[in-house]
Write an enzyme that holds these catalytic residues in place. Structure first.
Site, mmCIF file in Angstrom:
data_model
loop_
_atom_site.group_PDB
_atom_site.id
_atom_site.type_symbol
_atom_site.label_atom_id
_atom_site.label_comp_id
_atom_site.label_asym_id
_atom_site.label_seq_id
_atom_site.Cartn_x
_atom_site.Cartn_y
_atom_site.Cartn_z
ATOM 1 N N ASN A 165 0.807 -1.215 0.000
ATOM 2 C CA ASN A 165 0.000 0.000 0.000
ATOM 3 C C ASN A 165 0.842 1.268 0.000
ATOM 4 O OD1 ASN A 165 -2.266 -1.610 0.078
ATOM 5 N ND2 ASN A 165 -2.446 -1.525 2.295
ATOM 6 N N HIS A 184 5.799 -0.700 -2.768
ATOM 7 C CA HIS A 184 5.437 0.074 -3.955
ATOM 8 C C HIS A 184 5.570 1.576 -3.756
ATOM 9 C CE1 HIS A 184 2.827 -3.631 -5.120
ATOM 10 N NE2 HIS A 184 4.113 -3.820 -5.338
ATOM 11 N N CYS A 192 15.570 13.368 -1.614
ATOM 12 C CA CYS A 192 16.538 14.216 -2.295
ATOM 13 C C CYS A 192 17.409 13.367 -3.210
ATOM 14 C CB CYS A 192 17.412 14.950 -1.279
ATOM 15 S SG CYS A 192 18.682 15.985 -2.059
ATOM 16 N N CYS A 195 21.382 14.078 -1.809
ATOM 17 C CA CYS A 195 21.917 13.597 -0.534
ATOM 18 C C CYS A 195 21.170 12.379 0.015
ATOM 19 C CB CYS A 195 21.915 14.710 0.507
ATOM 20 S SG CYS A 195 20.280 15.203 1.107
ATOM 21 N N THR A 262 -5.227 -8.693 0.568
ATOM 22 C CA THR A 262 -4.522 -8.703 -0.711
ATOM 23 C C THR A 262 -5.081 -9.801 -1.598
ATOM 24 O OG1 THR A 262 -2.400 -9.141 -1.797
ATOM 25 C CG2 THR A 262 -2.683 -10.045 0.415
ATOM 26 N N ASN A 283 -9.106 -12.634 3.682
ATOM 27 C CA ASN A 283 -9.601 -11.875 2.533
ATOM 28 C C ASN A 283 -11.006 -12.353 2.200
ATOM 29 O OD1 ASN A 283 -8.579 -9.781 0.672
ATOM 30 N ND2 ASN A 283 -9.089 -11.260 -0.920
#
Length: 459
Positions: A165, A184, A192, A195, A262, A283
């Site tokens: 998620n 993901h 950045c 750095c 999932t 699920n």
């Protein structure tokens, strides 16, 4: 092929406020200098953080969304209770427990899933357009399931959370980053490119595919890039390694992997739990990995985790639920330009007022700010103070800036974006009244606001 499904975010013992550093890395595989796939769609310019481009619409064109809209099945109440007790025994006896989460854990927070009966990809395959804008992400509150998992991590009952998620709810719930893999990416983080500093934002950073966001690093001035994977991007090295490490540990005798919400269609995310000594799937929709599971529970995730936590508390009374609290900060500042000395010796000038986070970035939880010239004021800078006003300007677009002449006292009324508390339900945080004094010279004051929605009823 890595289909990029739903993604949430990270959680720490004290959830990071906007502008706080999550971690720093020198990994430059996703640097903007790296070659980008030619099939990626051109990125649009950064939008108002209160109206971000829909996540699904940002992704490159892709047509293999997998099996979508599989009908849900629910166990009977008696079956569910018996299976939850069996899962509790598994956790008590396990040597290493890893939790894997998908979009189904966040639907009760008002965030849609992808392959459910009413999921984003399901509706898109049926001919519906992808959502053009999504405001459900910025202020979403962790669900009961998120908080129960964070409590289990804090108690040492769960060693790691591996999530697909991007919604940031694991991070907001309090799961430490060292126990969390965001496979993901994270829509609330930017890094950045120079750095390696990764910063948490209070708004959807708006990009995809590790591209510049238009903001600069407060530490070194380098370009900030989004932390959201596109379809063909490699998984982030740190999170991949963490998932691999815990998959290996759970593969030993006594290891346990529990999958919540999932569809088990995304690789490699679906493969890691299958390596465990025992795997459990929670699920409502059947998945292609059900046959490999030691236990399958078909019931709402919030209900399963609530009853599971109660069962574990009966075995270990010291186990306690960590309550959710979302405290955010923002900064009101002004820059002063002297103009002249008024009669009587008072200095006059022009000022620019700004409302932002501590590094000058937008604050995604503020909807608008009413700025008024106060005729009477309380002590400058006190949160919760109020004043009458003679004139006012409504600031509706970020970054919030206001120009005027001074010195003077200002009365600010900050209104906050509503907090999704479930499908179609919202909590509206009360507006806050602030007093701010404009005086010669630059100045600023940091304010704190509680955005915690009332506790939901027990599932």
């Amino acid at each position: 092929q890595r289909l990029i499904d739903e993604v949430t975010s990270t959680v720490v013992t004290a959830a990071p406020k906007c502008g706080e550093v999550i971690y720093s890395t020198t990994d430059t595989r996703d640097d903007t200098t790296a070659p980008k796939k030619k099939n990626k769609r051109a990125q649009r310019r950064p939008r108002d953080p209160m109206q971000p481009l829909g996540y699904a619409l940002r992704l490159s064109e892709y047509h293999n969304y997998g099996e979508c809209g599989i009908p849900e099945r629910a166990d009977s109440t008696a079956e569910t209770s018996a299976k939850i007790q069996e899962l509790a025994t598994m956790i008590i006896d396990a040597s290493h427990v890893v939790v894997h989460t998908g979009a189904g854990i966040s639907t009760s927070a008002g965030i849609p899933d992808f392959r459910g009966e009413n999921g984003v990809w399901t509706r898109h395959k049926a001919g519906e357009a992808l959502p053009a804008a999504e405001r459900c992400w910025n202020n979403a509150q962790p669900t009961a399931a998120h908080m129960l998992l964070a409590s289990l991590v804090a108690a040492g009952r769960v060693q790691a959370v591996i999530t697909q998620n991007i919604d940031g709810l694991h991070l907001r719930s309090g799961v430490p980053r060292e126990h969390l893999a965001e496979l993901h990416g994270n829509i609330f983080a930017e890094k950045c490119a120079s750095c390696g500093l990764v910063v948490a934002r209070s708004f959807d950073c708006g990009g995809v595919g590790f591209r510049p966001t238009g903001r600069l690093c407060h530490a070194c001035g380098g370009d900030m890039i989004d932390q959201l994977l596109d379809w063909e991007d490699d998984l982030p090295e740190r999170d991949f390694d963490l998932a691999e490490e815990h998959a290996e540990k759970s593969s030993a005798e006594g290891g346990l992997a529990i999958c919540f919400g999932t569809s088990m269609q995304m690789t490699p995310a679906r493969d890691w739990p299958c390596q465990a000594h025992r795997m459990v799937i929670v699920n409502l929709q059947p998945t292609i990995k059900d046959g490999e599971a030691a236990l399958v529970i078909r019931a709402p995730i919030d209900r399963v985790l609530t009853d599971l936590f109660a069962a574990l508390q009966r075995h270990s009374p010291e186990l306690t639920l960590v309550p959710f609290k979302r405290i955010e900060t923002f900064v009101v500042s002004h820059h002063w330009e002297s103009a002249s000395s008024a009669a009587g010796g008072g200095e006059r000038g022009m000022f620019v007022l700004r409302i932002a986070d501590k590094h000058g970035a937008p604050v995604g939880f503020i909807l608008n700010v009413q700025v008024s010239t106060a005729t009477t004021t309380t002590t400058s800078g006190n949160l919760g103070s109020s004043s009458s006003s003679s004139s006012g300007t409504l600031l509706e677009r970020q970054p919030f800036n206001f120009q005027g002449s001074g010195p003077q006292h200002l009365s600010l009324v900050a209104s906050f974006d509503r907090v999704p508390t479930g499908p179609g339900s919202f909590y509206e945080p009360p507006a806050h009244f602030l007093a701010y004094e404009i005086s010669p010279g630059d100045g600023q004051h940091e304010f704190e606001v509680d955005l915690t929605a009332p506790a939901p009823s027990t599932p």
